[in-house]
Motif scaffolding. Structure first.
Motif, PDB file in Angstrom:
ATOM      1  N   ASN A 217      36.047  43.268  32.228  1.00 30.70           N
ATOM      2  CA  ASN A 217      35.213  42.352  31.446  1.00 30.70           C
ATOM      3  C   ASN A 217      35.940  41.080  31.028  1.00 30.70           C
ATOM      4  O   ASN A 217      35.352  40.223  30.363  1.00 30.70           O
ATOM      5  N   ASP A 218      37.196  40.950  31.404  1.00 25.18           N
ATOM      6  CA  ASP A 218      37.987  39.753  31.098  1.00 25.18           C
ATOM      7  C   ASP A 218      38.489  39.180  32.427  1.00 25.18           C
ATOM      8  O   ASP A 218      39.520  39.614  32.940  1.00 25.18           O
ATOM      9  N   PRO A 219      37.737  38.231  33.031  1.00 23.89           N
ATOM     10  CA  PRO A 219      38.110  37.717  34.358  1.00 23.89           C
ATOM     11  C   PRO A 219      39.542  37.206  34.440  1.00 23.89           C
ATOM     12  O   PRO A 219      40.240  37.453  35.431  1.00 23.89           O
ATOM     13  N   GLN A 220      40.001  36.504  33.396  1.00 22.62           N
ATOM     14  CA  GLN A 220      41.350  35.961  33.421  1.00 22.62           C
ATOM     15  C   GLN A 220      42.383  37.086  33.503  1.00 22.62           C
ATOM     16  O   GLN A 220      43.315  37.035  34.319  1.00 22.62           O
ATOM     17  N   ALA A 221      42.224  38.095  32.667  1.00 19.73           N
ATOM     18  CA  ALA A 221      43.156  39.225  32.670  1.00 19.73           C
ATOM     19  C   ALA A 221      43.045  40.010  33.975  1.00 19.73           C
ATOM     20  O   ALA A 221      44.058  40.470  34.532  1.00 19.73           O
ATOM     21  N   PHE A 222      41.813  40.162  34.471  1.00 17.31           N
ATOM     22  CA  PHE A 222      41.601  40.915  35.707  1.00 17.31           C
ATOM     23  C   PHE A 222      42.338  40.262  36.878  1.00 17.31           C
ATOM     24  O   PHE A 222      43.063  40.919  37.626  1.00 17.31           O
ATOM     25  N   TYR A 223      42.143  38.941  37.051  1.00 15.30           N
ATOM     26  CA  TYR A 223      42.777  38.260  38.185  1.00 15.30           C
ATOM     27  C   TYR A 223      44.285  38.104  37.986  1.00 15.30           C
ATOM     28  O   TYR A 223      45.034  38.045  38.968  1.00 15.30           O
ATOM     29  N   GLN A 224      44.722  38.071  36.749  1.00 18.87           N
ATOM     30  CA  GLN A 224      46.160  38.057  36.481  1.00 18.87           C
ATOM     31  C   GLN A 224      46.782  39.371  36.948  1.00 18.87           C
ATOM     32  O   GLN A 224      47.841  39.389  37.588  1.00 18.87           O
ATOM     33  N   CYS A 225      46.087  40.468  36.633  1.00 21.95           N
ATOM     34  CA  CYS A 225      46.545  41.790  37.054  1.00 21.95           C
ATOM     35  C   CYS A 225      46.497  41.905  38.577  1.00 21.95           C
ATOM     36  O   CYS A 225      47.435  42.413  39.202  1.00 21.95           O
ATOM     37  N   LEU A 226      45.409  41.431  39.180  1.00 18.08           N
ATOM     38  CA  LEU A 226      45.259  41.486  40.635  1.00 18.08           C
ATOM     39  C   LEU A 226      46.352  40.677  41.325  1.00 18.08           C
ATOM     40  O   LEU A 226      46.947  41.123  42.308  1.00 18.08           O
ATOM     41  N   ALA A 227      46.636  39.489  40.823  1.00 15.86           N
ATOM     42  CA  ALA A 227      47.631  38.610  41.436  1.00 15.86           C
ATOM     43  C   ALA A 227      49.015  39.246  41.459  1.00 15.86           C
ATOM     44  O   ALA A 227      49.773  39.072  42.420  1.00 15.86           O
ATOM     45  N   HIS A 228      49.353  39.983  40.413  1.00 12.31           N
ATOM     46  CA  HIS A 228      50.693  40.570  40.309  1.00 12.31           C
ATOM     47  C   HIS A 228      50.748  42.000  40.832  1.00 12.31           C
ATOM     48  O   HIS A 228      51.752  42.696  40.638  1.00 12.31           O
ATOM     49  N   SER A 229      49.677  42.437  41.497  1.00 10.71           N
ATOM     50  CA  SER A 229      49.635  43.790  42.031  1.00 10.71           C
ATOM     51  C   SER A 229      50.106  43.798  43.486  1.00 10.71           C
ATOM     52  O   SER A 229      50.380  42.754  44.073  1.00 10.71           O
ATOM     53  N   GLU A 230      50.184  44.999  44.043  1.00 13.52           N
ATOM     54  CA  GLU A 230      50.539  45.155  45.453  1.00 13.52           C
ATOM     55  C   GLU A 230      49.284  45.190  46.331  1.00 13.52           C
ATOM     56  O   GLU A 230      49.364  45.532  47.503  1.00 13.52           O
ATOM     57  N   SER A 231      48.141  44.857  45.759  1.00  6.08           N
ATOM     58  CA  SER A 231      46.882  44.908  46.493  1.00  6.08           C
ATOM     59  C   SER A 231      46.870  43.883  47.634  1.00  6.08           C
ATOM     60  O   SER A 231      47.426  42.785  47.495  1.00  6.08           O
ATOM     61  N   PRO A 232      46.214  44.223  48.745  1.00  7.38           N
ATOM     62  CA  PRO A 232      46.069  43.234  49.829  1.00  7.38           C
ATOM     63  C   PRO A 232      45.189  42.056  49.426  1.00  7.38           C
ATOM     64  O   PRO A 232      45.124  41.057  50.131  1.00  7.38           O
ATOM     65  N   TYR A 233      44.514  42.181  48.278  1.00  8.18           N
ATOM     66  CA  TYR A 233      43.647  41.109  47.782  1.00  8.18           C
ATOM     67  C   TYR A 233      44.325  40.270  46.697  1.00  8.18           C
ATOM     68  O   TYR A 233      43.664  39.506  45.999  1.00  8.18           O
ATOM     69  N   ALA A 234      45.626  40.415  46.570  1.00  8.04           N
ATOM     70  CA  ALA A 234      46.354  39.682  45.528  1.00  8.04           C
ATOM     71  C   ALA A 234      46.170  38.171  45.661  1.00  8.04           C
ATOM     72  O   ALA A 234      46.126  37.450  44.657  1.00  8.04           O
ATOM     73  N   ALA A 235      46.035  37.692  46.892  1.00  8.37           N
ATOM     74  CA  ALA A 235      45.860  36.249  47.112  1.00  8.37           C
ATOM     75  C   ALA A 235      44.612  35.732  46.403  1.00  8.37           C
ATOM     76  O   ALA A 235      44.606  34.605  45.896  1.00  8.37           O
TER      77      ALA A 235
END
Length: 201
Positions: free
Chosen positions: A59-77
């Protein structure tokens, strides 16, 4: 993100858990039943807490994409790209350029290339912006990218190239309204107002 791959295994675990619950309830020993229910209650509390934390993140887009960016996910980009877009919306072109560069290094995409061009354009680095727009258009023939290229050329004062770019777009997409707006502007800035008026009629 790993949970997306655990849905089917989780179904099997639920069936196994249901069988265990049934077996435990059939036992007469109160101690065994109490121990099982205690372990189950702890499991439910931990799962509920995990779900609540995830919902806060989603529910917090900024926090969500911050977490995604610093993850090992193939969608980090995509996380870095969103953070770059957010920085652009906050008029911080320099920060946006750094974030988008990180996204592009992980997964080159024409949309990110175009956003890099827009960031450079806002920083008045017109030559650099032109290269990004050219790269975006070469990867994906989107006339919006080529329109941005024409704007960068116009900002550099290279009016002949800008006119050629805009006319090429107009020829390919005659109903693209923004190209006529930019033709009016480029002809006015180059001192050819009369020619520009022909496109405004």
């Amino acid at each position: 993100w790993a949970e997306h791959y655990l849905y089917l295994p989780l179904v099997g675990l639920i069936f196994a858990l249901a069988s265990l619950i049934r077996a435990a309830l059939e036992l007469r020993a109160r101690t065994v039943r109490a121990a099982f229910l205690l372990v189950y209650a702890v499991f439910v509390v931990l799962l509920a807490h995990r779900t609540w934390m995830r919902n806060r993140l989603y529910n917090d887009p900024q926090a969500f994409y911050q977490c995604l960016a610093h993850s090992e996910s193939p969608y980090a980009a995509h996380g870095w790209q969103f953070l770059g877009i957010h920085a652009l919306e906050q008029n911080d072109a320099q920060a946006a350029y750094g974030l988008l560069s990180k996204a592009q290094s992980l997964n080159p995409m024409p949309t990110t290339e175009n956003l890099l061009g827009l960031s450079a354009l806002r920083m008045r680095r017109y030559g650099e912006a032109s290269k990004h727009f050219q790269g975006a258009y070469a990867a994906e023939n989107d006339e919006g990218y080529r329109l941005n290229l024409g704007v960068a050329q116009m900002r550099m004062g290279d009016y002949d190239k800008a006119v050629s770019t805009f006319l090429a777009i107009q020829e390919r997409v005659p109903r693209y309204g923004r190209v006529y707006e930019n033709l009016l502007v480029v002809y006015e800035e180059s001192g050819s107002q009369r020619t520009g008026l022909n496109w405004g009629i």
